[in-house]
Motif scaffolding. Structure first.
Motif, PDB file in Angstrom:
ATOM      1  N   GLN A  99       0.845  -1.209   0.000  1.00 28.33           N
ATOM      2  CA  GLN A  99       0.000   0.000   0.000  1.00 28.33           C
ATOM      3  C   GLN A  99       0.874   1.251   0.000  1.00 28.33           C
ATOM      4  O   GLN A  99       1.808   1.367   0.801  1.00 28.33           O
ATOM      5  N   LEU A 100       0.535   2.200  -0.871  1.00 27.22           N
ATOM      6  CA  LEU A 100       1.095   3.548  -0.798  1.00 27.22           C
ATOM      7  C   LEU A 100       0.031   4.436  -0.169  1.00 27.22           C
ATOM      8  O   LEU A 100      -1.071   4.558  -0.704  1.00 27.22           O
ATOM      9  N   GLY A 123      12.411   5.531  -6.999  1.00 29.95           N
ATOM     10  CA  GLY A 123      13.083   4.250  -6.740  1.00 29.95           C
ATOM     11  C   GLY A 123      12.079   3.114  -6.594  1.00 29.95           C
ATOM     12  O   GLY A 123      10.883   3.358  -6.389  1.00 29.95           O
ATOM     13  N   ALA A 124      12.584   1.912  -6.671  1.00 28.87           N
ATOM     14  CA  ALA A 124      11.721   0.713  -6.717  1.00 28.87           C
ATOM     15  C   ALA A 124      10.811   0.603  -5.493  1.00 28.87           C
ATOM     16  O   ALA A 124       9.676   0.119  -5.586  1.00 28.87           O
ATOM     17  N   GLU A 125      11.322   1.057  -4.334  1.00 33.83           N
ATOM     18  CA  GLU A 125      10.518   0.969  -3.101  1.00 33.83           C
ATOM     19  C   GLU A 125       9.221   1.779  -3.227  1.00 33.83           C
ATOM     20  O   GLU A 125       8.249   1.531  -2.530  1.00 33.83           O
ATOM     21  N   TRP A 126       9.225   2.752  -4.134  1.00 33.01           N
ATOM     22  CA  TRP A 126       8.098   3.685  -4.261  1.00 33.01           C
ATOM     23  C   TRP A 126       7.303   3.465  -5.535  1.00 33.01           C
ATOM     24  O   TRP A 126       6.642   4.363  -6.020  1.00 33.01           O
ATOM     25  N   ASP A 127       7.385   2.257  -6.021  1.00 37.64           N
ATOM     26  CA  ASP A 127       6.733   1.940  -7.298  1.00 37.64           C
ATOM     27  C   ASP A 127       6.019   0.590  -7.198  1.00 37.64           C
ATOM     28  O   ASP A 127       6.293  -0.193  -6.294  1.00 37.64           O
ATOM     29  N   GLY A 128       5.108   0.359  -8.136  1.00 38.43           N
ATOM     30  CA  GLY A 128       4.499  -0.971  -8.272  1.00 38.43           C
ATOM     31  C   GLY A 128       3.555  -1.345  -7.150  1.00 38.43           C
ATOM     32  O   GLY A 128       3.406  -2.534  -6.824  1.00 38.43           O
ATOM     33  N   PHE A 129       2.850  -0.369  -6.579  1.00 33.47           N
ATOM     34  CA  PHE A 129       1.953  -0.661  -5.451  1.00 33.47           C
ATOM     35  C   PHE A 129       0.675  -1.362  -5.924  1.00 33.47           C
ATOM     36  O   PHE A 129       0.189  -1.132  -7.032  1.00 33.47           O
ATOM     37  N   ASP A 130       0.146  -2.212  -5.043  1.00 34.78           N
ATOM     38  CA  ASP A 130      -1.150  -2.858  -5.318  1.00 34.78           C
ATOM     39  C   ASP A 130      -2.288  -1.880  -5.052  1.00 34.78           C
ATOM     40  O   ASP A 130      -3.317  -1.908  -5.722  1.00 34.78           O
ATOM     41  N   LEU A 131      -2.085  -1.040  -4.039  1.00 33.90           N
ATOM     42  CA  LEU A 131      -3.123  -0.098  -3.611  1.00 33.90           C
ATOM     43  C   LEU A 131      -2.477   1.243  -3.301  1.00 33.90           C
ATOM     44  O   LEU A 131      -1.461   1.297  -2.600  1.00 33.90           O
ATOM     45  N   ALA A 132      -3.043   2.311  -3.841  1.00 36.71           N
ATOM     46  CA  ALA A 132      -2.647   3.665  -3.420  1.00 36.71           C
ATOM     47  C   ALA A 132      -3.874   4.303  -2.791  1.00 36.71           C
ATOM     48  O   ALA A 132      -4.982   4.227  -3.346  1.00 36.71           O
ATOM     49  N   VAL A 152      -4.985  -0.468  -7.686  1.00 40.85           N
ATOM     50  CA  VAL A 152      -6.156   0.402  -7.492  1.00 40.85           C
ATOM     51  C   VAL A 152      -5.798   1.657  -6.687  1.00 40.85           C
ATOM     52  O   VAL A 152      -5.081   1.580  -5.683  1.00 40.85           O
ATOM     53  N   LEU A 153      -6.315   2.799  -7.160  1.00 40.28           N
ATOM     54  CA  LEU A 153      -6.279   4.049  -6.381  1.00 40.28           C
ATOM     55  C   LEU A 153      -7.619   4.202  -5.680  1.00 40.28           C
ATOM     56  O   LEU A 153      -8.674   4.094  -6.320  1.00 40.28           O
ATOM     57  N   MET A 154      -7.596   4.410  -4.359  1.00 44.42           N
ATOM     58  CA  MET A 154      -8.834   4.622  -3.588  1.00 44.42           C
ATOM     59  C   MET A 154      -8.673   5.919  -2.792  1.00 44.42           C
ATOM     60  O   MET A 154      -7.689   6.087  -2.079  1.00 44.42           O
TER      61      MET A 154
END
Ligand SMILES: C[S@@+](CC[C@H](N)C(=O)[O-])C[C@H]1O[C@@H](n2cnc3c(N)ncnc32)[C@H](O)[C@@H]1O
Length: 308
Positions: free
Chosen positions: A60-61, A125-134, A162-164
């Motif tokens: 999650q972001l 950077g990679a840690e801040w990419d590719g999230f399942d949920l924002a 998904v962005l929620m």
């Protein structure tokens, strides 16, 4: 000063009292219960549900994370949470709360950043990419360009992610009396209505409002009420600065159609916007109000191409 800088200044100043009032605990609980009942509606495979597998990673972001409401709501159902906020004090409070309940940095961590800064979007950077949920909780009304914001958040999702967002429904407010009781028949847009001639919105926005021209004073057709039927005022806390609060807000609320439109314009698909059944009591912008909360979700297409 940019809107982001105004937000940093305002939220840095109020971090200590941001969610300390009893009404806030109640709102947060109501939003938590409602969203946790909507995991299927959000539409990603969450962890720790009946249908999830043990090895599943769910990232999650939490954008504009503040003190972490959205992170706490989804924490039990994700395996990793990353927070970003433009306010260093909010980020410090976010991390302090997570550590206080024994959660490690690898499980949850927040940083100061601004993904919408065209010249230098941070963090990267990679840690801040590719999230399942924002998620962006009660934050879009602070963003200057909501299409750009939704696009930037979409870019940090994996394809299919998904962005929620949660925010407030336009014309979904009821005024409250001194005791905090709702005043029936007072429906309208009452939040951040400013009588001093300063309006924290109405510039460079263009999305989310079906009748923007009505919003010079935040509530258009109810202008005749201007002097006679304002919501009850909340006593100003020491240090609270109304002007700074107003400067941090771009619009007080959104229409369902408006959110659907800007999500779609940002390239999200499978878009849906719903509202909570019951209004929540809030002290917002120095006023006592019952507000309607909306939830919106949209998915990054599986075949997403970069649009930034
Ligand atoms: C009303 S608070 C909501 C905090 C939290 N999401 C919640 O639901 O309680 C709005 C937050 O948005 C942050 N914010 C405003 N503009 C931002 C931006 N451009 N980038 C990142 N954070 C921003 C503020 O610093 C503040 O913490």
């Amino acid at each position: 000063m940019s809107t982001a800088a105004a937000n940093r200044q305002y939220f840095d100043a109020i971090t200590g009292t941001y969610d300390s009032k009893p009404f806030f605990a109640k709102v947060n609980q109501e939003v938590t219960d409602d969203l946790r009942n909507r995991l299927d509606w959000i539409g990603i495979p969450f962890a720790n549900t009946e249908s999830s597998s043990d090895t599943q990673s769910v990232r999650q972001l939490d954008y504009a994370c503040g003190t972490g409401l959205m992170s706490r709501i989804f924490g039990p159902y994700v395996t990793e949470t990353r927070g970003i906020d433009v306010s260093p004090n909010m980020v410090a409070a976010y991390n302090a709360r997570a550590r206080a309940v024994g959660m490690s940095e690898s499980t949850i961590n927040g940083v100061v950043g601004d993904l919408f800064d065209n010249e230098n979007p941070t963090p990267t950077g990679a840690e801040w990419d590719g999230f399942d949920l924002a998620t962006a909780g009660f934050a879009f009304h602070h963003f200057e360009d909501v299409v750009h914001a939704a696009k930037c958040l979409k870019q940090r999702l994996r394809p299919g992610g998904v962005l929620m967002i949660t925010d407030f429904l336009e014309d979904g407010d009821l005024k409250a009396d001194e005791q905090g009781e709702p005043i029936e028949g007072s429906e309208g847009t009452w939040a951040s209505h400013n009588h001093d001639g300063h309006h924290g919105h109405g510039h460079g926005h263009g999305h989310g409002h079906d009748h923007e021209h009505d919003h010079e004073h935040g509530h258009g057709k109810k202008e005749h009420c201007h002097h006679h039927c304002e919501p009850a005022k909340v006593e100003d806390e020491p240090g609270w600065d109304r002007e700074k609060m107003v400067a941090s807000i771009v619009v007080p609320s959104f229409t369902v159609e408006g959110v659907r439109k800007f999500f779609t314009e940002a390239g999200l698909v499978d878009v849906d916007v719903v509202t909570m059944d019951k209004r929540v009591y809030m002290e917002f912008g120095g006023q006592k109000l019952w507000r309607t909360v909306l939830f919106a979700r949209g998915r990054r297409p599986l075949e997403a191409k970069s649009e930034l």
